[in-house]
Structure formats: C-alpha cells, structure tokens
Design an enzyme around this catalytic site. Structure first.
Site: not given
Ligand code: BDR
Ligand code: CA
Length: 311
Positions: A13, A159, A165-167, A240
């Site tokens: 993404d 997530n 969230e991941f970031n 995303h």
């Molecule tokens: C985000 O986590 C990454 O895996 C994706 O690139 C996006 O920036 C979504 O949670």
């Molecule tokens: Ca990303």
C-alpha cells in the site's frame, strides 16, 4: 502544487501511495524517505527505488532512514507484504535509481528548513521513527511544517493488537513524540482506511489502463488482496497508505475532525493505542485530528487518474 515528503516502508500500500503521489498533477514530491517497518530498511529502500523508477521519479531524492524503532525490537509484516516486502509484484530487473547519500532524517530536515515556512507537508505511511528523530534533531521543523498527514492509528480498533495499529504499535515512542509536537497532525487511521477496499471491479479498471505503472498497481492490488484474505480473513483488502495522500490532496475526499489524541505507552493490553477523546467538543487550537469518512468513488478515480498519467 502541494509540496510533500513521503516517508514510507513499501510494502504494497506504500507502493500504491507512491504511485498516487507521483501521478497526481497537484502534488510535488520533494523527497521520499524510507523507514524500516513492513520489511527491513534494505528491502523497503530497494522497493522504494524500484517503484520510483517505474513511476519515472528520476529527480526525487530517495533516502534510507531508521533501521529500527526507538525503544523496542523491530517487527516486520512479512505475512502481509512477503519476504521482499513486495512479493509477486514484477519490479524492474535493474534498478538504476540511487539513494541519496544522506540519512532520511537529514533529508527531512534539510528539505523542510530550505523551503518556505508553512509549505511542506509530511506524509508518513510507516512507523514514525524518522519523523520523531527529525523533530528531535532539528526542533525548528515543527513550526515550519504545514501539516503531518499520517497513515496510522485508529479511533476504535486495531490490527497489530486489539487496539493498536501496525505503524503506531511497532514504534509507540516515536508516535508519542509525533502526536505531542504542536504541528497539525491528521491521523488517517483504520477507521478511514477500512473504507478503502480493493474491489475486483477497481482492480479490473486499473488493469485496463495502458501504462506500466497501472499494470504494476494492478499486480500490487491483486497480491495485497490475496494475502489479506489468507492472513486476515478480509473479503477485500483495505488500501491504507494512499488514503493519507488523498487526504492531503482533498480534505473533502477524506473528511476529518479535530479531537485530542494521545498514544498509550504503558497499557498492558493497549500499548500503541491512539486514544481519541470524543467526550466533548475539541478545545480551541486542538492540533490533532482524526479522519473518519472516505469518498470511495473519488478515491478510486484519483488512483486511476494518477496511474494513467505515469509512464
Ligand atoms: C499499515 O501497516 C502497514 O503494513 C501498511 O503498509 C500500512 O502502512 C496499516 O496498518
Ligand atoms: Ca506502510
């Protein structure tokens, strides 16, 4: 034109975000800075060069940055983005673009300090390590940056963890620095990006556009969908990172509201959560914002238009 620095960790993404920014006539990419996240710094840097090359971004500085989070162990997202960070995407065999010799953090600082105050928008779509380091190394960037429009966080979901969230979850201390600084922050989080689904119809539409960039984007979307279905059980994957670019381009495509947001650093189950306080109307001058609503049709029109203008 809107001047941006795209700070990313490609990743499917992120790659789509690069293509959207590269092809949109109203964006000027001042630099692409890269951060370890979805994969190691070596892999995501190589991917950034490859995507930039396909998109014809020959004069944009591309710089490698932080190799790991500020305080914790690195964690990649190989199950979604693959071992290379862009598995099953056909990239150029030879990558002729070269990285800028400077560290990404220095590129961010040099770019912001050399451009007129209030003109440069930072668009982070990976962990916030580079941005936090830049703010600490040269605090004057904070008042010079126009706004920070980041993909990350969420108001009501997660997530990486149930509420993270991941970031944000992979470098919460960096996120805490970025959210606390008094620049304008727009959090384009999961609440918004879960609306940006990759439907088969949109993949077919992109695939029918006769440019190399469109072909690559179609491959990326297909691979992303396959993996999201397998790993996360999604029907259509949420695209995303381009949502942050779309938000910069047109705040009516991505609608956001001011709300105080802080990053949870100590919760035993909620570390990395972006805590948005909706109890009352945001105070005057509230510098943080949460994106809540996406105009999906216009979002896909923007994506299709961008790759139709690229090589
Ligand atoms: C985000 O986590 C990454 O895996 C994706 O690139 C996006 O920036 C979504 O949670
Ligand atoms: Ca990303």
């Amino acid at each position: 034109k809107i001047d941006i620095i795209l700070d990313c960790d490609p990743g499917y993404d992120d790659a789509a975000a690069i293509l959207l920014a590269a092809g949109n006539p109203n964006v000027n990419i001042l630099a692409i800075t890269v951060v370890a996240g979805n994969q190691s710094i070596a892999k995501v840097t190589r991917n950034a060069l490859a995507i930039a090359q396909v998109a014809g971004l020959h004069d944009v500085p591309i710089a490698a940055g932080a190799t790991r989070p500020l305080m914790i162990e690195p964690e990649v997202a190989a199950e979604i983005h693959g071992e290379t960070g862009l598995d099953d995407a056909t990239l150029p065999e030879e990558i002729v673009l070269k990285t800028d010799p400077r560290h990404a953090v220095q590129v961010i600082i040099d770019t912001v300090m050399s451009r007129p105050a209030g003109t440069v928008t930072l668009v982070p779509t990976g962990p916030l390590t580079n941005i936090a380091l830049a703010a600490r190394l040269e605090p004057r960037i904070v008042e010079r940056v126009k706004e920070v429009v980041l993909m990350g966080g969420a108001v009501h979901t997660g997530n990486h963890g149930p509420y993270s969230e991941f970031n944000i979850g992979t470098d919460p201390e960096a996120a805490d620095i970025v959210f606390k600084e008094k620049w304008k922050v727009v959090m384009v989080g999961l609440d918004l990006t879960y609306q940006a689904r990759v439907s088969e119809e949109q993949v077919a539409r992109i695939a029918a556009i006769p440019t190399a960039s469109a072909k690559l984007l179609a491959e990326i979307l297909t691979a992303f969908n396959v993996r999201y279905r397998r790993v996360r059980g999604f029907g259509d994957a949420p695209l995303h990172d381009p949502c942050a670019i779309a938000c910069v381009l047109d705040p009516t495509v991505v609608r956001y509201v001011p709300v105080p947001i802080s990053v949870e650093l100590t919760g035993t189950r909620t570390r990395g959560m972006t805590v948005a306080d909706f109890r009352r109307t945001a105070p005057e001058g509230c510098h943080t914002h949460a994106a809540l609503e996406l105009d999906l049709a216009r979002f896909w029109d923007m994506m299709a238009d961008a790759v139709s203008r690229l090589p």
